[in-house]
Structure formats: C-alpha cells, structure tokens
Design an enzyme around this catalytic site. Structure first.
Site, PDB file in Angstrom:
ATOM      1  N   ASP A 211      46.547  19.389  36.615  1.00 42.73           N
ATOM      2  CA  ASP A 211      46.722  19.525  37.912  1.00 42.73           C
ATOM      3  C   ASP A 211      48.082  18.652  38.168  1.00 42.73           C
ATOM      4  OD1 ASP A 211      46.378  19.451  41.153  1.00 42.73           O
ATOM      5  OD2 ASP A 211      44.230  20.389  40.392  1.00 42.73           O
ATOM      6  N   HIS A 285      49.886  23.309  42.061  1.00 39.89           N
ATOM      7  CA  HIS A 285      48.991  22.256  41.477  1.00 39.89           C
ATOM      8  C   HIS A 285      49.856  22.035  39.931  1.00 39.89           C
ATOM      9  CE1 HIS A 285      45.869  21.582  44.226  1.00 39.89           C
ATOM     10  NE2 HIS A 285      45.659  22.712  44.276  1.00 39.89           N
ATOM     11  N   GLU A 349      45.777  27.353  46.514  1.00 41.79           N
ATOM     12  CA  GLU A 349      46.785  26.485  47.434  1.00 41.79           C
ATOM     13  C   GLU A 349      48.063  26.551  46.717  1.00 41.79           C
ATOM     14  OE1 GLU A 349      43.689  23.332  48.894  1.00 41.79           O
ATOM     15  OE2 GLU A 349      44.217  22.759  46.682  1.00 41.79           O
TER      16      GLU A 349
HETATM   17  C1  TNX Z   1      40.775  21.982  47.129  1.00 39.13           C
HETATM   18  S1  TNX Z   1      39.019  23.778  45.379  1.00 39.13           S
HETATM   19  C2  TNX Z   1      41.263  22.068  45.674  1.00 39.13           C
HETATM   20  C3  TNX Z   1      41.470  20.953  44.962  1.00 39.13           C
HETATM   21  C4  TNX Z   1      40.942  19.668  45.566  1.00 39.13           C
HETATM   22  C5  TNX Z   1      39.507  20.046  46.426  1.00 39.13           C
HETATM   23  C6  TNX Z   1      39.129  18.553  47.037  1.00 39.13           C
HETATM   24  C7  TNX Z   1      40.458  24.240  44.968  1.00 39.13           C
HETATM   25  C8  TNX Z   1      40.631  25.498  44.095  1.00 39.13           C
HETATM   26  N1  TNX Z   1      41.641  23.353  45.156  1.00 39.13           N
HETATM   27  O1  TNX Z   1      42.691  20.984  44.134  1.00 39.13           O
HETATM   28  O2  TNX Z   1      40.632  18.588  44.579  1.00 39.13           O
HETATM   29  O3  TNX Z   1      39.984  20.824  47.381  1.00 39.13           O
HETATM   30  O4  TNX Z   1      37.911  19.046  47.590  1.00 39.13           O
END
Ligand code: TNX
Length: 546
Positions: A211, A285, A349
């Site tokens: 990440d 990420h 994301e």
């Molecule tokens: C979303 S769930 C993310 C993570 C974060 C999390 C915090 C997901 C696929 N991505 O990168 O840690 O929210 O709750």
C-alpha cells in the site's frame, strides 16, 4: 382445615416442585451443552461423558496436522503421555481417540467431518486432512477451556460430553484480511493469527502486502521495493512511536517478509487448511512501490511512504509499457511464492488526475479507443488479469474493477457494492461490505473509551446479523457468492495486541456467519457460547475486547 384450602396448598407445593425441577433440568442442560463456535451443522446430544485419562492415545492412518494438534494440546495440558500410533486395529483400546478417513461419505466434502464422542472412545471421521482438522478443533471445544492453556492444568477432570456431530461449512470462502502495509507484523505474529483462524474454521488469509505506506514483500528482481519501500521515517498516523517495535537499526519504521519467510508462512497456513491470497494493490495505493521505482508513475515522482492518509497519492502509469513489464515481473514472483489459485491485484480508490495530465496515458486512451480514464483503469486491470490467467491463476479485485469487462475467472471482492452485478454477469464474488465486515471500525459508540479507529461503528451484534448471500439474486447466481471475509485495515493498529482487540470477538461472529447453516443463526445462543469462547481466548493469550 377446609378441603379446598388443603387442595390449594397441595397445588402450590406441586407447582413449586415442578418449577424447581424444570429450572434444575434447564441449568443442567445449559451447563452440559456444547459450546462450539462456529455452531456445527448437526449436533445430537447424548447421555454420558468420555473421561480423558492417562490411557488416552491417538490413532490415525496417516500423520496429519490434526493428529499433531491434538497430541500437542492434550500433552501440554493433561501431562499424560498421549502416544500417537498408526491404526493397526486391535491395539485401539478403551479411552482412545481415532482419526480416520475410511468409508467416509463423499457428500461431506473435503472440509466436513463426523465426530462421535461415546463413553469409551472418540472417533473423528473425514474425507481428508481439512475435515480431520476441523473435527479436532470441535473436539477441543468440547473439552474444558483449559485445554487451550499453555501449562499442565493440574489434576482436573477432562470430561467430554457424549455427542454425535455431522458438520460441514455453508460457504467455501471464509476469510480474514490483514493489512500489513500501514503497520507491520512479524512472521511469529502472523502465525499466531493463522492458528486463531484455524480455530474458527476460517480458510482464506487475504494478505494485504502493499500500500502507500509500505511494500512488505521481497521481490528478487526489484530489490529497491523493500530497500526503500518497506521503510518510512516515522510510525505515522499520529500514533505513539512506542506503540510498535517495528524499527530498523537506523530507527526507521517498517519491515518486510523475505521470500524464505513467505514460504514458511505458506506452509504453516497450508497445514491449517488456509489458502493465502496475496494482494499487490495497484494501480492506486502504490506510493511505496513508486518511492522505490518512480519511473513507473506518470510524473516520475518523487513519492514517499511517509504519508498518514488512507487516500492514495501514488498511481502507476498505464500509458507506459515498462509499467506492465515491471508488474508482470512482480506478479510472476508472487505467483511462484503463493501456490493458491488467487492473486489479488487491488484496483480500489484509483485517483485519475495524473492520468488526465499524462500525455502517454492520453495516447493510450486514443490508441485503444477508450472513452476516458475510467476505461483506462479497466484496460490496466485487464492486462494484469490476462497475465495472471495465462499462468493458470485467477485475479481478484475490489468493487471498483466493475463487472463489465472482467475475464471469466476473475473474482470481485465487494466492499462498496458491485457484488450483485458481478454475480449476475457470471462472476464469482466474495462479500466484505464495509457495513458488516470492517473490523477497523469502532466497537462502541463511546469513542473516548476506545483506542483510535476508523470512523464508523460496527458492534459485534451487527457482524453476527450479516447475511452474505444477497436475497435479490436468484438461486443460480447465489451459488456464485463464494463466501465472505472480515477486513482489518491497520492505519490505527500498530501492534498485535491491538489487532486482537479489534479482531476478537467480532471474527468469532463472522466465522459463524460463513460456516453455520443460515437457519441455525441465533444471537442468544451465540452469546451463551461466546462466554466460553472468551475463556478459550484467555487461555490462548488473545487480547480480545471484553
Ligand atoms: C478503504 S477497502 C480502503 C483502505 C482503507 C480503508 C479504511 C479498500 C479496498 N480500501 O485502503 O484502509 O478504506 O477503512
């Protein structure tokens, strides 16, 4: 005394005796009731107990991990010799435990088992090592909680209530995800978690290895990934530096798993019927990877691991063919290290602003006839998916990969929707909706009484109420829901004790959601069994939330 008065007194006494007897029976029933978590599919209570004594030995056809587990547990706590012997029939005497795969019902599958406890013997029968393991875990949960202790528990009685259990899981994907990027956990800590998963009959460990804040996996071809990407200046996330011990000699925060570590953990998991699903989270990420190799971003960097937000800044450049060469090389090593069928490649994301400004990305969009950056993300995913597919494995991605353009074998992991649509288009789906499955959320509404956590609220009861198979799917598409998993993101979780605090007992609830028949779900009964489960967690030294 008038007749009617005597009659009334007799009636009162009769009722009182009846009520007392009922209460006593109820108490006996509750005391003697098995307290297995997750609740077995079928359980028949019988009269009597099996008393485990000094004559107890274990017999098995081939030495499986289940046998080793039982021998090790029973020796530790009873102080008896508990010999392990091959089944050669006549020696198996009274008071012994048999593990067998002979003459089993194939309908029980590879993870199902039958467990019979009779006054003079115990038999666990299954089609293979996984079923034998789960039968053994259930047997341990029929014994007093002290069986999970670390020392000989004196001269106590080791009674097992007589039962007949026939059990198998409701769902095939029973998972737990741990983020080791935001905070790092040692191989010993990962092994402890794997033991805790096996106890709850969970079989998928989704290991979020990369990440923005850290790259945790040694890749031989690209050593900078861990030389640079595995470390950051500070612990970050506004946490106390002393809440972790994961520092190097220069005081940098971080760590990584060598390929030898990975092989060791894969084998450890395999013995416990746990498949590891590694995740290399791309194209977003990815700040840690790009801190090490900025040439695979649109701008050329620089990037840093020293960031305390969950929202990604580092994004790979899909306009550059060298990016795909790099990621294919990384994935080739990943697929070599992890023998399981699944490789998770993230896809969540993904900020698109860099792609909008990047001439190479814009050229790619034009040349491939893509509509926009959104379609460019699908193009990116598809290239990696094809590479994984060509190696005989299946890609897994988060909700954002959508379902329009996925390859046949790709699995969608639903955290913010998309699961129903993916199943309707014929894809396998794993459910992990935030609302029910995010163990980084608060466990109480009184946030001041809790350690820092991610914003939302997820109490134990809500996890228990989760139904992983969406009712709006017809039965053919419901079959594509492989199962569900709980996710632990670790932005605010710097230590293993905190991992355990966030994970237990909520993971006990999820284990029952994915294992036990839907009709057997019963909050009151689960709460009763959970009290005993907590005593087991105490014995195991697990620092769950009280
Ligand atoms: C979303 S769930 C993310 C993570 C974060 C999390 C915090 C997901 C696929 N991505 O990168 O840690 O929210 O709750």
């Amino acid at each position: 005394m008038p007749k009617s008065k005597a009659g009334a007194i007799i009636l009162v006494i009769t009722v009182a005796v009846f009520v007392t007897l009922q209460a006593k029976r109820q108490a006996e029933r509750t005391l003697g009731l098995p307290t297995i978590i997750p609740q077995p599919a079928e359980i028949e209570h019988q009269h009597g107990t099996f008393e485990l004594g000094p004559q107890c030995g274990i017999f098995c056809e081939t030495q499986t991990f289940a046998a080793t587990l039982l021998v090790e547990r029973l020796r530790t706590v009873t102080g008896y010799a508990v010999p392990l012997s091959p089944v050669s029939s006549n020696e198996q005497g009274r008071g012994t435990i048999l593990l067998t795969t002979r003459g089993m019902d194939p309908a029980l599958g590879s993870e199902g088992y039958e467990l019979v406890v009779a006054p003079d013997h115990i038999c666990i029968a299954a089609n293979g090592p996984a079923g034998l393991l789960y039968g053994s875990e259930s047997l341990l949960e029929l014994l007093p909680p002290q069986v999970f202790g670390q020392h000989t528990a004196g001269s106590r009685a080791w009674s097992v209530p007589c039962v007949r259990i026939r059990d198998q899981p409701r769902l095939t994907w029973r998972g737990f995800m741990l983020d080791v990027s935001r905070h790092f956990f040692s191989t010993a800590e990962i092994k402890k978690l794997l033991d805790e998963m096996a106890l709850h009959k969970l079989n998928i460990f989704h290991w979020h290895l990369t990440d923005d804040q850290g790259w945790r996996l040694e890749i031989k071809k690209y050593p900078e990934l861990t030389k640079v990407g595995a470390w950051r200046k500070r612990i970050g996330f506004n946490l106390d530096a002393k809440s972790s011990t994961a520092y190097d000699a220069q005081g940098r925060y971080g760590g990584f798993y060598s390929q030898a570590d990975i092989r060791e953990i894969v084998a450890y998991a395999h013995a416990r019927n746990i498949t590891i699903v590694p995740e290399i989270d791309v194209p977003g990420h990815s700040s840690a990877a790009l801190a090490a190799y900025p040439q695979f971003s649109c701008s050329g960097g620089p990037y840093t691991t020293d960031m305390s937000e969950a929202v990604s800044a580092g994004v790979f450049c899909p306009g550059n063919d060298e990016t795909f060469k790099f990621l294919d090389d990384v994935l080739a090593e990943v697929m070599e290290l992890f023998p399981g069928p699944f490789v998770h490649i993230g896809g969540d994301e993904v900020p698109k602003q860099n792609w909008r400004k990047c001439p190479r990305c814009q050229t790619r969009i034009r040349q491939e006839g893509l509509k926009d950056e959104h379609e460019l993300q699908h193009y990116f995913f598809h290239r990696l998916e094809q590479f994984i597919d060509a190696h005989g494995k299946r890609a897994v991605g988060w909700s954002e990969i959508g379902s329009g353009t996925l390859a046949q074998g790709t699995v969608l992991m639903d955290w913010i929707g998309g699961g129903v649509e993916a199943a309707r288009t014929g894809h396998d789906v794993v459910m992990s909706p935030e609302e029910f499955c995010y163990l980084d959320f608060y466990q109480s509404q009184d946030r001041n009484a809790e350690p820092p956590a991610a914003g939302a609220y997820l109490p134990l009861e809500k996890v228990y109420s989760f139904e992983p198979v969406p009712a709006q799917l017809d039965s053919a598409h419901q079959k594509l829901i492989l199962g569900a998993q709980a996710n632990l993101w670790t932005e605010y979780i710097p230590s293993m004790s905190r991992v355990e605090y966030m994970t237990f007992p909520r993971l006990c609830a999820l284990a029952e959601v994915v294992w036990s028949p839907k009709h057997s779900r019963n909050w009151d009964d689960f709460s009763r069994r959970l009290e005993v489960q907590k005593a087991r967690l105490d014995q195991l030294g697990i620092q769950y939330r009280h």
